[in-house]
Design a protein around this motif. Structure first.
Motif, mmCIF file in Angstrom:
data_model
loop_
_atom_site.group_PDB
_atom_site.id
_atom_site.type_symbol
_atom_site.label_atom_id
_atom_site.label_comp_id
_atom_site.label_asym_id
_atom_site.label_seq_id
_atom_site.Cartn_x
_atom_site.Cartn_y
_atom_site.Cartn_z
ATOM 1 N N PRO A 89 54.144 77.575 16.809
ATOM 2 C CA PRO A 89 53.710 78.106 15.290
ATOM 3 C C PRO A 89 52.132 78.067 14.673
ATOM 4 C CG PRO A 89 55.342 77.670 15.251
ATOM 5 C CD PRO A 89 55.182 77.242 16.685
ATOM 6 N N ARG A 90 50.884 78.470 14.624
ATOM 7 C CA ARG A 90 49.570 78.343 14.092
ATOM 8 C C ARG A 90 48.895 78.034 15.343
ATOM 9 N NH1 ARG A 90 53.265 76.553 10.376
ATOM 10 N NH2 ARG A 90 53.915 74.682 11.266
ATOM 11 N N LEU A 91 49.292 77.359 16.530
ATOM 12 C CA LEU A 91 48.733 77.224 17.153
ATOM 13 C C LEU A 91 48.465 78.036 18.371
ATOM 14 C CD1 LEU A 91 49.594 73.713 18.762
ATOM 15 C CD2 LEU A 91 47.885 74.281 17.406
ATOM 16 N N GLY A 92 49.560 79.393 18.174
ATOM 17 C CA GLY A 92 49.706 80.604 19.224
ATOM 18 C C GLY A 92 48.026 81.337 18.415
ATOM 19 N N TRP A 93 47.898 80.972 17.394
ATOM 20 C CA TRP A 93 46.473 82.328 16.766
ATOM 21 C C TRP A 93 45.601 81.484 17.849
ATOM 22 C CZ3 TRP A 93 42.446 81.297 12.598
ATOM 23 C CH2 TRP A 93 42.005 82.203 12.767
ATOM 24 N N ILE A 94 46.006 79.950 17.822
ATOM 25 C CA ILE A 94 44.447 79.719 18.097
ATOM 26 C C ILE A 94 44.404 79.695 19.732
ATOM 27 C CG2 ILE A 94 42.485 78.217 18.619
ATOM 28 C CD1 ILE A 94 43.579 76.208 16.780
ATOM 29 N N ALA A 95 45.134 79.740 20.577
ATOM 30 C CA ALA A 95 44.960 79.493 22.061
ATOM 31 C C ALA A 95 45.875 81.627 22.252
ATOM 32 C CB ALA A 95 46.334 79.024 22.145
ATOM 33 N N ASN A 96 45.835 82.015 22.179
ATOM 34 C CA ASN A 96 46.847 83.700 22.230
ATOM 35 C C ASN A 96 45.703 84.621 21.147
ATOM 36 O OD1 ASN A 96 49.007 82.167 22.855
ATOM 37 N ND2 ASN A 96 50.404 83.442 21.517
ATOM 38 N N LEU A 97 45.772 85.516 22.619
ATOM 39 C CA LEU A 97 45.098 86.300 22.134
ATOM 40 C C LEU A 97 45.299 88.073 22.606
ATOM 41 C CD1 LEU A 97 41.190 88.112 22.451
ATOM 42 C CD2 LEU A 97 41.467 88.004 24.388
ATOM 43 N N ARG A 98 45.368 88.619 21.544
ATOM 44 C CA ARG A 98 46.555 90.791 20.899
ATOM 45 C C ARG A 98 45.013 91.735 21.289
ATOM 46 N NH1 ARG A 98 51.415 89.822 18.619
ATOM 47 N NH2 ARG A 98 50.709 91.769 18.225
ATOM 48 N N GLN A 99 45.135 92.118 22.054
ATOM 49 C CA GLN A 99 44.555 93.186 22.523
ATOM 50 C C GLN A 99 44.448 94.541 22.708
ATOM 51 O OE1 GLN A 99 40.080 92.341 24.578
ATOM 52 N NE2 GLN A 99 42.005 91.080 26.211
ATOM 53 N N SER A 100 44.575 95.700 21.489
ATOM 54 C CA SER A 100 45.041 97.279 22.393
ATOM 55 C C SER A 100 44.969 97.316 23.780
ATOM 56 C CB SER A 100 44.920 98.276 21.194
ATOM 57 O OG SER A 100 43.698 98.652 21.475
#
Length: 828
Positions: A708-719
């Motif tokens: 949690p929270r680190l995933g917001w920095i490390a992950n990327l979401r794109q359609s």
């Protein structure tokens, strides 16, 4: 009371200050691990000064005076950017992920240990050519030099992930690179889960189960239960997903099946009169990508293209004279055998001539935060025993039996690394073809282009099966029957497969309707590719790019007219806001749709949801609990049912109901169910739905992403646009309620021999694996948009656009130990 308030205020302020200082401290050490691309280092292991020129996109251009120094610099550059990824790939191949991730990584470690990936790699080291061994040694020295620089300079342990996971970074060994390449080969195959699925289908629906996966023209197989008539076999579905936690998978999952397209146009069919070649190997969509771009100055000439961190070879790329690309051939390179254990003695099994001892040894899997596990690794004449929890094997293995694996990748003299380095240093197609004779696993379609033409070769090893093999490798077989055992392995026929000046490969033999494996739907993408290439008399670099980015679904074009034949424009217009009107609106949109899986359109979402609901409705009553684990769409099965091939329309009748349902009835009911589900998710307005809202890639960092929270920095979401069967492939998550793409063409390259420096490439993330680097995701948006960056070998251009130049200066050999040629490492 006032005193209490003051103390409370002081405590609060103190906690804020402590939290702020802790945050600043974490930030400081995290930033310390960002490499300085403009630094100079005195290093041991090189004979002359080396420059690593970083382009705007952070692609390292390595300028060295010897091949040894160039491979050294490649190792150092990859370690600068992807050290954590490299150590995770190494751990995955060695079966040592649980040492940092804990018990959730035990299934993957168990599988890697039983397969013996790292052992086979160490054994294969001496089989490499002298040039390859020297390259591996120099590369390992470069990696180790960076580890030493990090340790001596206190540079944040080399990557921020190392602060969160207990990981003492061991020095790199040459065999580690071979192990990662073997892990890639294992990931390229999809044969094990395919064999298990066929057996499950045979047990759950003996009469018609194979309709789901059978290819056109395939010979009928015996019922799986007939092979083990005296055993009790459970036809129930597996309790869990096979063998590998997906949030750790990240980079390479054994037997998950990697695809690719490689196609080319010869000089007579190109606008500039010189060959073109395009390649887009696929892998899991992660942060960072599996692929890493690099350019190397070698004695044989400069090369540029895609590498895998940890592997010192340009796997797809070009030199000034030659371009090369590959696609896993998906040959049936693995077989499962069911071995009978001697009653009363688990150390013996039934062989061809009676009971015999297993070859056995014990290994310890160390578990972070848990108790260490001791496992006994047993091996038969057919290969190693696998755990029943892997790939759902326990659902098809009789009581008192165990499953063993025969796989071409278990060879202990695999020279694939030598083949790769030989290809990248070849001067022309003839030299590359000669080098490719050493290719072992994965078997591949290798396409080569130089100024004199195009060649395509089928390279690698394939098993030799006896004519009396009971299932021809399509289902597990009794391991004690001699006819079911491999008669050895053989090199695939390295023939040319040119067709009218255009070569193409998407994982199946060119010019045939059959594949080397048993994937009945593989022809869809192949035929779409052939149609696009044949549709132009003359090709250019841009036309190959357009083909590579094609998002038209051949499955949608084939299935919709068939499934919806009795539903189009039937009945009077229904009232607004009613389910009937939604169905009519959906059918109207689909009737006018060209099959493009565009992220901005509603039609792809309607189609995908409809076909998924339709397949589920067709199989659920026949397959029972097993249907919960079959959510991957099988277009060939739906086509077979609606054309009633071999009586397959029987799947349309729901056995539990008194009425006899027809296929049009099932199609309508499935569409209604899909619309109901989409309405609950996205609202009642059919025209406002968007494929990209559901088809959104979550490019997860395998270590930081789940936190949690680190995933917001490390992950990327794109359609993303595209789908299962499009050339710009984006296969869907196996979860029944998800349309998330789990893999894609993580690397794309188009090579132009008329103007080599106008060749282009791209990866699905940035070059850096550091979440705080500006190069962590800077290429991802370009990749999503279908854009590329230039892959030029012009040294002046590289220097002019440099954002940093790392200079390596030779010094006397000092603190960095030379990697042992055959030493077994006990650390990551």
């Amino acid at each position: 009371m006032l005193t209490l308030f003051r103390w409370f205020l002081r405590l609060t302020l103190g906690l804020i200050v402590v939290a702020l200082l802790a945050t600043l401290l974490v930030w400081y050490f995290a930033v310390r691990s960002l490499p300085d691309y403009a630094a100079s280092y005195r290093v041991s292991g090189i004979g002359a000064a080396v420059e690593i020129v970083r382009s705007t996109e952070d692609v390292p251009h390595i300028f060295a005076q010897s091949d040894s120094d160039a491979f050294f610099a490649l190792g150092l550059a990859q370690a600068q950017d992807r050290l954590f990824q490299m150590t995770v790939l190494r751990r995955a191949s060695q079966g040592r992920l649980a040492e940092i991730y804990g018990e959730r990584a035990l299934p993957s470690d168990d599988l890697a240990r039983r397969m013996g990936i790292a052992r086979a790699a160490r054994a294969s080291l001496e089989s490499q050519t002298p040039e390859t061994r020297a390259a591996l040694q120099s590369y390992a020295a470069g990696v180790n030099q960076w580890i030493e620089i990090v340790n001596q300079g206190a540079l944040g342990r080399g990557a921020p992930e190392f602060f969160l996971f207990p990981d003492d970074i061991a020095y790199w060994q040459p065999a580690d690179s071979l192990a990662i390449l073997k892990l890639f080969a294992a990931a390229a195959s999809r044969q094990l889960p395919a064999e298990v699925l066929r057996a499950q289908l045979s047990l759950a629906a003996p009469e018609r189960g194979q309709d789901l996966v059978a290819g056109i023209g395939e010979a009928a197989m015996p019922a799986y239960a007939s092979l083990f008539s005296a055993a009790r076999i459970s036809p129930t579905a597996p309790d869990a997903a096979p063998g590998w936690p997906w949030d750790l998978a990240g980079y390479l999952v054994p037997f998950s099946g990697l695809g690719a397209s490689v196609f080319s146009a010869d000089a007579p069919r190109t606008a500039a009169g010189q060959p073109l070649l395009a390649n887009d190997p696929q892998a899991a969509l992660t942060m960072p990508s599996l692929w890493y771009l690099a350019r190397m100055q070698l004695r044989s000439g400069d090369v540029i293209g895609a590498t895998i961190p940890g592997v010192p070879a340009i796997m797809s790329g070009r030199s000034a004279r030659l371009a090369w690309g590959f696609a896993p051939a998906q040959n049936d390179d693995a077989d499962l055998h069911i071995e009978e254990i001697q009653p009363g003695d688990t150390n013996r099994y039934r062989g061809v001539n009676g009971w015999q001892d297993f070859a056995a040894r014990r290994e310890i899997i160390r578990v972070n935060g848990g108790e260490d596990r001791t496992i006994t690794l047993r091996e038969t004449e057919n290969g190693p025993l696998l755990s029943g929890s892997s790939f759902g094997l326990n659902t098809v293995t009789p009581v008192g039996f165990a499953a063993s694996l025969s796989w071409t990748g278990l060879s202990q003299d695999d020279r694939t690394m030598s083949a790769l380095i030989g290809i990248m240093t070849a001067q022309d197609r003839a030299g590359a073809i000669a080098a490719a004779k050493d290719w072992g696993t994965p078997a591949a379609h290798l396409t080569l282009a130089d100024r004199d033409g195009i060649s395509e070769r089928l390279v690698g090893l394939s098993p030799v099966r006896a004519s009396g093999h009971q299932t021809l490798g399509r289902m597990p077989t009794p391991g004690w029957i001699a006819a079911n055992r491999w008669q050895g392995v053989t090199a695939l026929d390295m023939r040319d497969a040119a067709q009218d000046g255009v070569d193409l490969a998407t994982g199946a033999l060119v010019g045939t309707s059959a594949t080397l494996g048993h994937d009945g739907d593989s022809g869809l993408r192949r035929e779409r590719l052939r149609r696009l290439l044949d549709g132009r008399e003359v090709h250019s670099r841009d036309s190959l790019i357009e083909t590579q980015l094609d998002i038209v679904s051949p499955a949608a074009r084939a299935l919709l007219p068939l499934v919806g034949a009795d539903l189009w424009f039937t009945g009077e217009p229904a009232a607004e806001g009613t389910p009937e009107r939604q169905r009519q609106d959906a059918l109207r949109l689909l009737a006018e749709w060209d099959g493009a899986m565009n992220e901005h359109l509603p039609e792809p979402l309607i189609y995908a949801s409809w076909m998924r609901a339709l397949q589920d409705r067709l199989i659920r009553d026949d397959l029972g609990p097993l249907s919960e684990h079959i959510s991957t769409l099988h277009p060939g099965f739906i086509e077979r049912v609606f054309r009633n091939r071999g009586g397959a329309a029987a799947w349309c009748d729901i056995r539990q109901s008194a009425a006899v349902e027809s296929c049009p009835t099932i199609a309508r009911q499935s569409l209604d169910a899909a619309i109901l589900d989409l309405t609950a998710r996205y609202g009642p307005d059919v025209a406002s739905w968007r494929w990209g809202d559901a088809h959104e890639a979550v490019q997860m960092h395998p270590a930081l992403g789940p936190i949690p929270r680190l995933g917001w920095i490390a992950n990327l979401r794109q359609s993303l646009s595209g789908g299962d069967t499009t050339l710009a492939r984006a296969p869907l998550n196996a979860a029944a309620d998800s349309f998330l793409p789990v893999s894609g063409s993580g690397y794309r390259g188009v090579y132009d021999l008329a103007d080599p420096d106008s060749s282009v490439f791209i990866i699905a993330s940035g070059q850096s694996g550091h979440p705080l680097s500006r190069h962590y995701d800077d290429l991802a948006v370009k990749w999503r948009r279908g854009e590329y960056v230039t892959m030029s070998l012009d040294p002046d251009l590289a220097r002019a656009a440099a954002t940093g130049i790392t200079r390596l200066l030779p010094s006397a050999p000092a603190t960095v130990p030379a990697p042992a040629a055959t030493a077994e490492t006990n650390a990551p």
